[in-house]
Motif scaffolding. Structure first.
Motif, short mmCIF file in Angstrom:
data_model
loop_
_atom_site.label_atom_id
_atom_site.label_comp_id
_atom_site.label_asym_id
_atom_site.label_seq_id
_atom_site.Cartn_x
_atom_site.Cartn_y
_atom_site.Cartn_z
N ILE A 153 0.84 -1.20 0.00
CA ILE A 153 0.00 0.00 0.00
C ILE A 153 0.88 1.25 0.00
O ILE A 153 0.62 2.20 -0.74
CB ILE A 153 -0.93 0.01 1.22
CG1 ILE A 153 -1.86 -1.21 1.18
CG2 ILE A 153 -1.75 1.29 1.27
CD1 ILE A 153 -2.74 -1.37 2.39
N GLY A 154 1.93 1.23 0.82
CA GLY A 154 2.77 2.41 0.96
C GLY A 154 3.45 2.81 -0.35
O GLY A 154 3.51 3.99 -0.69
N VAL A 155 3.96 1.82 -1.09
CA VAL A 155 4.63 2.12 -2.35
C VAL A 155 3.64 2.72 -3.34
O VAL A 155 3.92 3.72 -4.01
CB VAL A 155 5.28 0.85 -2.94
CG1 VAL A 155 5.57 1.04 -4.40
CG2 VAL A 155 6.56 0.55 -2.19
N ALA A 156 2.45 2.13 -3.41
CA ALA A 156 1.44 2.66 -4.34
C ALA A 156 1.10 4.10 -3.96
O ALA A 156 1.03 4.97 -4.83
CB ALA A 156 0.20 1.78 -4.30
N ALA A 157 0.92 4.36 -2.67
CA ALA A 157 0.56 5.71 -2.23
C ALA A 157 1.67 6.69 -2.57
O ALA A 157 1.42 7.78 -3.09
CB ALA A 157 0.28 5.72 -0.73
N GLY A 173 0.72 8.75 -5.81
CA GLY A 173 0.30 10.04 -5.26
C GLY A 173 -1.18 10.29 -5.48
O GLY A 173 -1.98 9.35 -5.61
N GLY A 174 -1.56 11.56 -5.52
CA GLY A 174 -2.94 11.93 -5.86
C GLY A 174 -3.95 11.53 -4.81
O GLY A 174 -3.64 11.45 -3.63
N ALA A 175 -5.18 11.28 -5.29
CA ALA A 175 -6.29 11.03 -4.38
C ALA A 175 -6.06 9.76 -3.57
O ALA A 175 -6.36 9.70 -2.37
CB ALA A 175 -7.59 10.92 -5.17
N PHE A 176 -5.50 8.73 -4.23
CA PHE A 176 -5.26 7.46 -3.53
C PHE A 176 -4.35 7.69 -2.32
O PHE A 176 -4.63 7.23 -1.22
CB PHE A 176 -4.63 6.46 -4.50
CG PHE A 176 -4.30 5.14 -3.85
CD1 PHE A 176 -5.31 4.28 -3.45
CD2 PHE A 176 -2.98 4.76 -3.62
CE1 PHE A 176 -5.03 3.08 -2.85
CE2 PHE A 176 -2.68 3.56 -3.01
CZ PHE A 176 -3.71 2.71 -2.63
N ASP A 177 -3.27 8.44 -2.56
CA ASP A 177 -2.33 8.76 -1.49
C ASP A 177 -3.03 9.49 -0.36
O ASP A 177 -2.86 9.15 0.81
CB ASP A 177 -1.20 9.63 -2.08
CG ASP A 177 -0.15 9.95 -1.04
OD1 ASP A 177 0.11 9.08 -0.18
OD2 ASP A 177 0.41 11.05 -1.09
N ARG A 221 9.80 6.55 1.63
CA ARG A 221 10.93 6.12 0.83
C ARG A 221 10.59 6.14 -0.66
O ARG A 221 11.39 6.58 -1.50
CB ARG A 221 11.33 4.71 1.28
CG ARG A 221 12.62 4.20 0.72
CD ARG A 221 13.80 5.03 1.21
NE ARG A 221 15.01 4.54 0.58
CZ ARG A 221 15.82 3.66 1.15
NH1 ARG A 221 15.58 3.22 2.37
NH2 ARG A 221 16.89 3.21 0.52
N ALA A 222 9.35 5.70 -1.00
CA ALA A 222 8.93 5.66 -2.41
C ALA A 222 8.85 7.07 -2.98
O ALA A 222 9.17 7.30 -4.15
CB ALA A 222 7.59 4.96 -2.55
N LEU A 223 8.45 8.03 -2.15
CA LEU A 223 8.40 9.43 -2.60
C LEU A 223 9.77 9.89 -3.06
O LEU A 223 9.91 10.60 -4.06
CB LEU A 223 7.93 10.32 -1.45
CG LEU A 223 6.43 10.50 -1.27
CD1 LEU A 223 6.15 11.34 -0.03
CD2 LEU A 223 5.83 11.15 -2.50
N ALA A 224 10.82 9.49 -2.32
CA ALA A 224 12.17 9.89 -2.68
C ALA A 224 12.65 9.10 -3.90
O ALA A 224 13.27 9.66 -4.81
CB ALA A 224 13.11 9.66 -1.49
N GLU A 225 12.34 7.80 -3.94
CA GLU A 225 12.81 6.94 -5.03
C GLU A 225 12.20 7.37 -6.37
O GLU A 225 12.81 7.21 -7.42
CB GLU A 225 12.44 5.48 -4.76
CG GLU A 225 13.22 4.84 -3.63
CD GLU A 225 14.71 4.71 -3.94
OE1 GLU A 225 15.03 4.36 -5.10
OE2 GLU A 225 15.52 4.97 -3.05
#
Lengths: 341, 288
Positions: free
Chosen positions: B111-115, B119-123, B175-179
């Motif tokens: 879930i965290g990686v997808a968020a 990004g967006g509404a799902f996040d 972490r995914a936000l940075a990657e």
């Protein structure tokens, strides 16, 4: 600051609404048939219909939710299925007993944890640091119910230093006149030093048990943030300019390390609100945690749900206060960000 | 090369291995203790039940016997052998801790990686939901979930895992936000990968390391939570051999002098939790 407060107010309202939705979902929708859960597994059809009518479980779900939330807005947390009394008033009458253990434990955890964390960071890698790190690991691996039993065994059963683990006072002692609800404070305020000591003796073992659970996160967070602060540019500059190490540690270091301490206190309150169920059960302490335990034993779902909502709301409001403190200490910090509870 | 020479190089190679292993042990003394503890518990969990008898067998004639050479941990009020029960319980407690940490890590990182990546509404929705779940102290949330779902091992596992999942969502999302900004992500996109392929084949593996560190600590906390719930009579129920249940069953006898009924199972809970904590602390950077 005004914009920050306005935004925080909106997110807080959303989270509080979320709490109600989650608890509603968990106790009404998740079980499949909420009436069976309330009436118990041996109820006949007639009793089930009775329970459905009593709790409004025969109405459509959205109607149930609206009346449920309406009640909460009026401070109504439902009616206990066992005592027939109002859950809200039963909880609030027990709250001071819980707060008395909890506040002393948080205070003690900070009094021990903050200096230990600072010293460990100052002597990083040394023997004191090793002891503190081992202490953090040992304390966060401690099973609270077992530690409490050990303390009762040694200090009550073996040594007889403390009174029996049955409630806030020994059976033959009456409570002080009600001022704050915290017996130690009330006894002192009404000038009964002897009574205050009696109360304190009953408090010591449960407070000690809870403190062990709370001290680990305080030490860990203070140590980490102090290490970061001591490695920062301005500390290096201060050292280069010949500011004594003691000054750096106490004046620059600690003040900057205070921010995470505020966070740590928020986390620690979360531990406290969960941990008090076990501690109060062990010491037969008449607080909200024991109330939750008894409501589980009696299958009193209304009471348990009231407890969960109260704890959730208290925790959210506390985090708002902490966010505001944070903002006052360091205006650069933006809204949000919370660590493990 | 003669056989003799081969044997000599063989021993030097193994000696170097041994020496480097010793180096690791000296560098990480605390984590080594943690690994040893977990290996011991794993051995007990795997092989223990083969060597001890029935953990539920009562023997009223030998109730509350103190530890002796014959009965290492003594007997409880029903005359059950505490050592037998403690050994059999190792499997349940160890597996429950690992499964909870594994479940929370797996679901939380997916879930965290997808968020973080999409990004967006799902996040936004994911973050609001984690906010709400984190508004409850974890132990309290697990408690009401089990109270509603009913007492069983799978229900406890799911309930405690739900309480810990938000931490993993937050860790991997950050972490995914940075990657997402890294060059290999652009390269993967240019190579014609779909967005979900980039998220789960490329960003996910690179976002997992903080989650794994946290998983070791969570396994330790989960052991304590499950045992704590069992102590309160929620989740795992007597007469099942589980350490928290054993402490609860022995609590009254403990406080009237039969200390062995609750002392040993409680100590094992703490040692198992400590094994996970020692490893987690080292992965987190230890002295840093």
């Amino acid at each position: 600051m005004t914009r920050f407060l306005a935004r925080r107010l909106v997110t807080t309202a959303l989270t509080l609404l979320g709490i109600v939705v989650v608890v509603f979902f968990v106790v009404r929708v998740l079980p499949g048939d909420a009436a069976v859960l309330r009436a118990g597994p041996y109820a006949d059809a007639e009793r089930l219909a009775q329970v459905r009518a009593d709790y409004g479980l025969d109405k459509p779900l959205y109607e149930q939710f609206l009346s449920y939330m309406g009640g909460i807005f009026h401070g109504d947390l439902g009616t206990s299925t066992v005592s027939g009394g109002s859950v809200a008033s039963e909880l609030f009458s027990r709250l001071p007993a819980s707060l008395e253990i909890g506040l002393y434990a948080v205070l003690l955890a900070c009094l021990i944890g903050i200096p230990m964390g600072v010293l460990a960071a100052a002597h990083r890698g040394g023997w004191l640091d090793r002891i503190v790190r081992l202490g953090v690991i040992a304390a966060s691996s401690m099973a609270m119910f077992w530690l409490g039993l050990l303390l009762i065994y040694f200090f009550f059963y073996r040594l007889g230093w403390f009174p029996a683990p049955i409630a806030r006072l020994p059976a033959d002692v009456g409570p002080p006149r009600h001022v704050t609800g915290l017996y130690t404070l009330d006894a002192l305020l009404t000038g009964q030093a002897g009574l205050a000591w009696t109360v304190a003796r009953s408090l010591m073992l449960p407070v000690l048990t809870l403190t062990v659970a709370l001290v680990a996160p305080v030490m860990k967070i203070v140590r980490q943030s102090m290490i970061e602060t001591l490695g920062s540019d301005y500390v290096r500059t201060a050292r280069a300019m010949g500011v004594p190490e003691r000054h750096i540690l106490m004046r620059d270091g600690l003040r900057n390390a205070l921010l995470p301490v505020v966070t740590a206190i928020g986390i620690v309150f979360g531990y406290m609100l969960g941990g008090n169920i076990i501690v109060e059960t062990l010491f037969a302490w008449p607080g909200i945690g024991r109330y939750a335990y008894q409501s589980i034993q009696n299958n009193d779902l209304e009471a348990l749900q009231g407890f969960v909502i109260l704890v959730g709301v208290m925790y959210v409001l506390l985090n708002v206060v902490i966010d505001i403190c944070y903002r006052l200490i360091d205006p650069r910090i933006s809204v949000g960000g919370k660590a493990r509870s | 090369m003669s056989a003799e020479a081969a044997a000599v190089t063989g021993t030097t190679a193994s000696r170097t291995n041994l020496r480097s292993l010793w180096g690791v042990v000296r560098e990480h003394p605390m984590a080594t203790v943690g690994v040893l503890l977990l290996v011991l518990f794993a051995l007990a969990a795997l092989l223990g039940p083969l060597f001890v008898g029935d953990p539920l067998k009562t023997n009223p004639a030998h109730a509350l016997e103190a530890p002796s050479g014959h009965r290492l941990f003594g007997t409880d009020r029903y005359g059950r052998d505490v050592f037998t029960r403690a050994v059999v319980a190792a499997r349940l407690d160890l597996v429950v801790g690992i499964v909870i940490a594994g479940l929370a890590t797996a679901v939380g990182s997916l879930i965290g990686v997808a968020a973080g990546y999409f990004g967006g509404a799902f996040d936004e929705i994911v973050m609001r939901v984690t906010d709400i779940v984190l508004a409850f102290p974890g132990f309290v949330l697990a408690l009401i979930l089990v109270a509603v779902l009913g007492d069983s091992v799978p229900n406890v596992v799911v309930a405690v895992a739900i309480a810990y999942t938000p931490y993993f969502i937050r860790l991997t999302r950050a972490r995914a936000l940075a990657e997402r900004e890294r060059e290999y992500v652009d390269a993967a996109a240019l190579a014609g990968n779909r967005r979900w392929q980039i998220a789960y084949r490329h960003v996910l593996p690179n976002s997992l390391s903080p989650a794994f560190t946290q998983a070791a600590l969570v396994a330790g906390w989960a052991v304590l939570d499950v045992a704590g719930l069992a102590f309160l009579g929620i989740g795992i129920q007597p007469p099942r051999a589980e350490w928290g249940v054993m402490v609860a069953e022995g609590a009254n006898d403990f406080l009237t002098g039969a200390w062995w009924t609750a002392l040993f199972p409680g100590a094992l809970i703490v040692l198992l939790a400590m094994g996970f904590q020692l490893i987690g602390d080292d992965l987190q950077g230890g002295e840093k």
